[in-house]
Design a protein around this motif. Structure first.
Motif, mmCIF file in Angstrom:
data_model
loop_
_atom_site.group_PDB
_atom_site.id
_atom_site.type_symbol
_atom_site.label_atom_id
_atom_site.label_comp_id
_atom_site.label_asym_id
_atom_site.label_seq_id
_atom_site.Cartn_x
_atom_site.Cartn_y
_atom_site.Cartn_z
ATOM 1 N N GLN A 141 -7.139 6.916 -2.287
ATOM 2 C CA GLN A 141 -7.321 5.996 -1.164
ATOM 3 C C GLN A 141 -8.443 5.000 -1.467
ATOM 4 O OE1 GLN A 141 -5.689 5.517 1.660
ATOM 5 N NE2 GLN A 141 -7.107 4.036 2.558
ATOM 6 N N GLY A 178 -4.781 10.237 3.761
ATOM 7 C CA GLY A 178 -5.644 9.758 2.693
ATOM 8 C C GLY A 178 -6.797 8.944 3.228
ATOM 9 N N ALA A 179 -6.504 8.139 4.264
ATOM 10 C CA ALA A 179 -7.547 7.319 4.872
ATOM 11 C C ALA A 179 -8.571 8.193 5.587
ATOM 12 C CB ALA A 179 -6.924 6.327 5.845
ATOM 13 N N GLN A 201 -0.876 4.638 0.323
ATOM 14 C CA GLN A 201 -1.602 5.778 0.863
ATOM 15 C C GLN A 201 -1.200 6.079 2.301
ATOM 16 O OE1 GLN A 201 -3.533 7.752 -1.107
ATOM 17 N NE2 GLN A 201 -2.667 6.373 -2.652
ATOM 18 N N THR A 214 0.834 -1.207 0.000
ATOM 19 C CA THR A 214 0.000 0.000 0.000
ATOM 20 C C THR A 214 0.866 1.255 0.000
ATOM 21 O OG1 THR A 214 -0.160 -0.067 2.420
ATOM 22 C CG2 THR A 214 -1.890 -1.155 1.169
ATOM 23 N N GLU A 264 -7.262 2.487 -4.013
ATOM 24 C CA GLU A 264 -6.352 1.501 -3.442
ATOM 25 C C GLU A 264 -7.118 0.467 -2.618
ATOM 26 O OE1 GLU A 264 -1.980 2.015 -2.031
ATOM 27 O OE2 GLU A 264 -3.230 2.413 -0.277
ATOM 28 N N GLU A 265 -8.107 0.910 -1.872
ATOM 29 C CA GLU A 265 -8.926 -0.026 -1.096
ATOM 30 C C GLU A 265 -9.658 -1.002 -2.018
ATOM 31 O OE1 GLU A 265 -11.524 2.178 1.400
ATOM 32 O OE2 GLU A 265 -9.950 2.764 2.817
ATOM 33 N N ARG A 310 -10.530 10.177 2.952
ATOM 34 C CA ARG A 310 -11.195 9.347 1.959
ATOM 35 C C ARG A 310 -10.984 9.888 0.553
ATOM 36 N NH1 ARG A 310 -11.938 4.664 2.569
ATOM 37 N NH2 ARG A 310 -13.823 4.586 1.289
#
Length: 256
Positions: free
Chosen positions: A121, A113-114, A109, A107, A124-125, A117
């Motif tokens: 991000q 970024g988490a 981010q 990963t 990537e999720e 949102r």
């Protein structure tokens, strides 16, 4: 061409020498095994290769890059993954979340970024879940995707650990006694799974295993160690008919 090179590896704990002057190579796209009696030093070798133990001396290289003095997380990032003799799953997490945890090393981010949102991000999720589901499908445990790991049958837990290792996208997969505790049918499935990992994902496999039937069926190259020293190396036929191996590990009655 060699993917993993181990040269004159030594591990000493005080006055005890666990591994002594061990050298071997693992060829790219091969399925290889390390065997030996209990206490021979097999898991210590795996622990040095994966950064859990620091060698007293010697060299370990993955694709020409030295692994000595690197942390396990750094070695994973370089392209190596492993499973353990004793399962190390997150028992209260679902199968999906266990496998997603294997993607952590890939990963990019940040925590911001988490929190915010961001688009990257979220993308990537999405990718992490896609890869995790692919790995779950590959090992054959899709029906357990939303079940907690602790509630899986034992064989499925073994396959889950392999799925999590595959999620790291390794070049080299180390399996520490993957057949331990499996019944006959599960072992036959494991053999096919390991072959598919090599053939479909082009991942090189190195195993520690005590099940000689499995070793004979799947290994292309075997290294035998006893008291931390290499005593034989070669094809299954060569190794399993070697007098030193018969004496140290198999017992004459086990070899036809």
């Amino acid at each position: 061409m060699s993917l993993l090179t181990v040269n004159q590896l030594k591990l000493q704990f005080g006055g005890l020498i666990a591994v002594n002057d061990l050298s071997f190579t693992v060829e790219k796209n091969s399925i290889s095994s390390i065997i030996g009696p209990n206490g021979a030093g097999k898991t210590s070798v795996f622990n040095m290769i994966t950064g859990f133990y620091r060698p007293t001396s010697g060299a370990i290289e993955l694709d020409g890059i030295s692994l000595v003095n690197r942390k396990p997380s750094q070695i994973t990032t370089l392209g190596m993954a492993r499973t353990f003799q004793n399962l190390r799953l997150f028992p209260n997490l679902t199968v999906l979340d266990n496998v997603k945890s294997g993607m952590h090393c890939r990963t990019k981010q940040t925590v911001w970024g988490a929190l915010l949102r961001t688009k990257s991000q979220r993308e990537e999720e999405r990718l992490i879940e896609e890869v995790a589901l692919e790995c779950i499908d590959f090992v054959g445990i899709r029906k357990y995707t939303k079940r907690a790991a602790k509630n899986l049958p034992y064989g499925a837990q073994r396959y889950l650990e392999i799925a999590r290792a595959l999620a790291t996208r390794p070049k080299l997969l180390l399996l520490d006694e993957p057949a331990a505790g499996l019944n006959y049918e599960e072992k036959q499935y494991l053999i096919q799974l390991i072959r598919r990992i090599r053939d479909e994902y082009n991942i090189t496999v190195l195993m520690i295993e005590h099940d000689m039937g499995l070793i004979k069926q799947i290994s292309e190259q075997i290294t035998v160690i006893d008291y931390g020293c290499k005593i034989a190396e070669g094809s299954p036929e060569e190794v399993l008919n070697n007098e030193k191996v018969i004496e140290a590990y198999l017992g004459k009655e086990d070899v036809i």
